[in-house]
Design a protein around this motif. Structure first.
Motif, PDB file in Angstrom:
ATOM      1  N   THR A 284       0.829  -1.204   0.000  1.00  0.00           N
ATOM      2  CA  THR A 284       0.000   0.000   0.000  1.00  0.00           C
ATOM      3  C   THR A 284       0.861   1.250   0.000  1.00  0.00           C
ATOM      4  O   THR A 284       0.592   2.215  -0.733  1.00  0.00           O
ATOM      5  CB  THR A 284      -0.931   0.008   1.228  1.00  0.00           C
ATOM      6  OG1 THR A 284      -1.749  -1.167   1.194  1.00  0.00           O
ATOM      7  CG2 THR A 284      -1.821   1.235   1.227  1.00  0.00           C
ATOM      8  N   ALA A 285       1.925   1.242   0.788  1.00  0.00           N
ATOM      9  CA  ALA A 285       2.823   2.396   0.850  1.00  0.00           C
ATOM     10  C   ALA A 285       3.527   2.605  -0.489  1.00  0.00           C
ATOM     11  O   ALA A 285       3.630   3.739  -0.986  1.00  0.00           O
ATOM     12  CB  ALA A 285       3.850   2.197   1.960  1.00  0.00           C
ATOM     13  N   ALA A 286       4.014   1.527  -1.085  1.00  0.00           N
ATOM     14  CA  ALA A 286       4.737   1.630  -2.356  1.00  0.00           C
ATOM     15  C   ALA A 286       3.828   2.141  -3.462  1.00  0.00           C
ATOM     16  O   ALA A 286       4.220   3.001  -4.264  1.00  0.00           O
ATOM     17  CB  ALA A 286       5.331   0.274  -2.733  1.00  0.00           C
ATOM     18  N   PHE A 287       2.605   1.615  -3.525  1.00  0.00           N
ATOM     19  CA  PHE A 287       1.675   2.055  -4.566  1.00  0.00           C
ATOM     20  C   PHE A 287       1.326   3.528  -4.396  1.00  0.00           C
ATOM     21  O   PHE A 287       1.287   4.296  -5.360  1.00  0.00           O
ATOM     22  CB  PHE A 287       0.399   1.208  -4.533  1.00  0.00           C
ATOM     23  CG  PHE A 287      -0.525   1.505  -5.673  1.00  0.00           C
ATOM     24  CD1 PHE A 287      -0.345   0.885  -6.899  1.00  0.00           C
ATOM     25  CD2 PHE A 287      -1.565   2.419  -5.540  1.00  0.00           C
ATOM     26  CE1 PHE A 287      -1.187   1.165  -7.980  1.00  0.00           C
ATOM     27  CE2 PHE A 287      -2.406   2.706  -6.602  1.00  0.00           C
ATOM     28  CZ  PHE A 287      -2.211   2.078  -7.825  1.00  0.00           C
ATOM     29  N   THR A 288       1.083   3.937  -3.152  1.00  0.00           N
ATOM     30  CA  THR A 288       0.757   5.339  -2.877  1.00  0.00           C
ATOM     31  C   THR A 288       1.901   6.261  -3.275  1.00  0.00           C
ATOM     32  O   THR A 288       1.697   7.274  -3.952  1.00  0.00           O
ATOM     33  CB  THR A 288       0.441   5.527  -1.379  1.00  0.00           C
ATOM     34  OG1 THR A 288      -0.666   4.690  -1.018  1.00  0.00           O
ATOM     35  CG2 THR A 288       0.101   6.979  -1.067  1.00  0.00           C
ATOM     36  N   LEU A 289       3.099   5.897  -2.880  1.00  0.00           N
ATOM     37  CA  LEU A 289       4.260   6.738  -3.167  1.00  0.00           C
ATOM     38  C   LEU A 289       4.549   6.818  -4.661  1.00  0.00           C
ATOM     39  O   LEU A 289       5.043   7.836  -5.148  1.00  0.00           O
ATOM     40  CB  LEU A 289       5.489   6.197  -2.424  1.00  0.00           C
ATOM     41  CG  LEU A 289       5.476   6.416  -0.911  1.00  0.00           C
ATOM     42  CD1 LEU A 289       6.584   5.591  -0.254  1.00  0.00           C
ATOM     43  CD2 LEU A 289       5.658   7.898  -0.581  1.00  0.00           C
ATOM     44  N   SER A 290       4.241   5.754  -5.401  1.00  0.00           N
ATOM     45  CA  SER A 290       4.534   5.755  -6.842  1.00  0.00           C
ATOM     46  C   SER A 290       3.705   6.796  -7.582  1.00  0.00           C
ATOM     47  O   SER A 290       4.044   7.177  -8.702  1.00  0.00           O
ATOM     48  CB  SER A 290       4.270   4.365  -7.435  1.00  0.00           C
ATOM     49  OG  SER A 290       2.877   4.091  -7.482  1.00  0.00           O
ATOM     50  N   GLN A 291       2.619   7.246  -6.960  1.00  0.00           N
ATOM     51  CA  GLN A 291       1.755   8.242  -7.587  1.00  0.00           C
ATOM     52  C   GLN A 291       2.199   9.678  -7.275  1.00  0.00           C
ATOM     53  O   GLN A 291       1.618  10.632  -7.802  1.00  0.00           O
ATOM     54  CB  GLN A 291       0.307   8.065  -7.107  1.00  0.00           C
ATOM     55  CG  GLN A 291      -0.205   6.629  -7.118  1.00  0.00           C
ATOM     56  CD  GLN A 291      -0.168   5.980  -8.480  1.00  0.00           C
ATOM     57  OE1 GLN A 291      -0.712   6.508  -9.434  1.00  0.00           O
ATOM     58  NE2 GLN A 291       0.494   4.834  -8.580  1.00  0.00           N
ATOM     59  N   LEU A 292       3.195   9.818  -6.415  1.00  0.00           N
ATOM     60  CA  LEU A 292       3.614  11.137  -5.952  1.00  0.00           C
ATOM     61  C   LEU A 292       4.888  11.600  -6.652  1.00  0.00           C
ATOM     62  O   LEU A 292       5.589  10.814  -7.285  1.00  0.00           O
ATOM     63  CB  LEU A 292       3.835  11.107  -4.439  1.00  0.00           C
ATOM     64  CG  LEU A 292       2.659  10.619  -3.579  1.00  0.00           C
ATOM     65  CD1 LEU A 292       3.056  10.591  -2.115  1.00  0.00           C
ATOM     66  CD2 LEU A 292       1.444  11.516  -3.781  1.00  0.00           C
ATOM     67  N   ASP A 293       5.181  12.867  -6.503  1.00  0.00           N
ATOM     68  CA  ASP A 293       6.424  13.440  -7.034  1.00  0.00           C
ATOM     69  C   ASP A 293       7.513  13.236  -5.989  1.00  0.00           C
ATOM     70  O   ASP A 293       7.570  13.949  -4.985  1.00  0.00           O
ATOM     71  CB  ASP A 293       6.215  14.934  -7.325  1.00  0.00           C
ATOM     72  CG  ASP A 293       7.430  15.548  -8.008  1.00  0.00           C
ATOM     73  OD1 ASP A 293       8.313  14.784  -8.445  1.00  0.00           O
ATOM     74  OD2 ASP A 293       7.497  16.786  -8.087  1.00  0.00           O
ATOM     75  N   LEU A 294       8.367  12.242  -6.223  1.00  0.00           N
ATOM     76  CA  LEU A 294       9.371  11.854  -5.234  1.00  0.00           C
ATOM     77  C   LEU A 294      10.776  12.256  -5.670  1.00  0.00           C
ATOM     78  O   LEU A 294      11.086  12.247  -6.862  1.00  0.00           O
ATOM     79  CB  LEU A 294       9.338  10.333  -5.025  1.00  0.00           C
ATOM     80  CG  LEU A 294       8.021   9.734  -4.529  1.00  0.00           C
ATOM     81  CD1 LEU A 294       8.088   8.212  -4.592  1.00  0.00           C
ATOM     82  CD2 LEU A 294       7.739  10.195  -3.113  1.00  0.00           C
ATOM     83  N   PRO A 295      11.637  12.572  -4.723  1.00  0.00           N
ATOM     84  CA  PRO A 295      13.022  12.907  -5.073  1.00  0.00           C
ATOM     85  C   PRO A 295      13.837  11.687  -5.498  1.00  0.00           C
ATOM     86  O   PRO A 295      14.863  11.802  -6.158  1.00  0.00           O
ATOM     87  CB  PRO A 295      13.567  13.518  -3.780  1.00  0.00           C
ATOM     88  CG  PRO A 295      12.734  12.915  -2.698  1.00  0.00           C
ATOM     89  CD  PRO A 295      11.365  12.753  -3.289  1.00  0.00           C
ATOM     90  N   GLY A 296      13.373  10.498  -5.127  1.00  0.00           N
ATOM     91  CA  GLY A 296      14.068   9.266  -5.487  1.00  0.00           C
ATOM     92  C   GLY A 296      13.084   8.129  -5.646  1.00  0.00           C
ATOM     93  O   GLY A 296      11.932   8.232  -5.204  1.00  0.00           O
TER      94      GLY A 296
END
Length: 199
Positions: A20-32
Motif C-alpha cells: 500500500t505504501a509503495a503504490f501510494t508513493l509511486s503516484q507522488l512526485d518523489l526525489p528518489g
C-alpha cells in the motif's frame, strides 16, 4: 510528516502495508525511486491483480525516475523468479524500451526455460517491431522447434507484427500454415497475409 510515515511503511514486516505504501508513493512526485524494491517484490506476487497493479505503479514511477526503473527491469529479466522475469519484460515493453540492453534482455527471454517468459519476450518484439538477423533466427527456431504450441503460435503472430518478409521467414510461415495444429496454421496464414502487403 505524512510522507515520512508512508516511506517508513515500506519497511513494514507486513507485506500488505509495504504494498500500500509503495503504490501510494509511486503516484507522488518523489526525489528518489524509494518504492521500487517493494514494487519489484510485488511483480512476483501469486495474485495476478497485485502483479499488474505493481506494473502500473512502476510505469507511473518511471515518469519521474525512468532510468532507475528501466535499469531495475532489465536486471530483473535475469532474476531467479520466472514470474518477475515475465512481468519485467511487460514493463519494458510498455515503457517502449528499444535500446541495446533492452533488446538483449528480450532475446535472452526467448531462450528461457519458462514458456510464459518466452511468450513475454515475443510480445515485446512484436509490439515494438524489433527486427534483425539474430531476432529472425531465434524466432524461426521457436516457430519450428519450440515444445510449447502456444509459443509456436505466438512466433507466427510476432513475425507478422515485426514485418520481416525475409524468404526464410516466408518459407517457415508457409510450412506452419500447413501444420496440423489449427491455431498455428491460422496464425501463420494471417502473418503471411500481413507480410504479403509489404512485398
Amino acid at each position: 510528516v505524512w510522507g515520512s510515515n508512508v516511506i517508513s511503511s515500506l519497511g513494514s514486516c507486513h507485506s500488505r502495508i509495504r504494498w500500500t505504501a509503495a503504490f501510494t508513493l509511486s503516484q507522488l512526485d518523489l526525489p528518489g525511486p524509494s518504492p521500487l524494491p517493494v514494487l519489484i517484490e510485488n511483480l512476483g506476487h501469486q495474485e495476478s491483480d497485485l502483479r499488474w497493479a505493481a506494473a502500473t505503479a512502476l510505469l507511473h514511477l518511471a515518469e519521474q525516475h525512468c532510468e532507475a526503473v528501466v535499469s531495475a527491469m532489465i536486471h530483473l529479466v535475469y532474476a531467479d523468479n520466472s514470474v518477475q522475469r515475465r512481468m519485467a519484460l511487460y514493463c519494458l515493453r510498455d515503457l517502449g524500451q528499444t535500446g541495446h540492453e533492452a533488446q538483449a534482455a528480450y532475446l535472452v527471454s526467448l531462450n528461457d526455460a519458462d514458456a510464459m517468459v518466452r511468450l513475454g519476450g515475443l510480445a515485446c518484439l512484436g509490439r515494438l517491431k524489433l527486427a534483425g538477423i539474430t531476432v529472425r533466427e531465434t524466432i524461426l527456431r521457436l516457430l519450428l522447434n519450440d515444445p510449447d504450441m502456444g509459443v509456436r503460435r505466438s512466433t507466427a503472430v510476432t513475425l507478422g507484427q515485426i514485418g520481416d518478409s525475409n524468404p526464410a521467414v516466408l518459407e517457415a510461415l508457409r510450412a506452419a500454415s500447413r501444420d496440423a495444429d489449427t491455431s498455428l496454421h491460422k496464425a501463420a496464414a494471417r502473418a503471411l497475409v500481413t507480410l504479403s502487403k509489404d512485398l
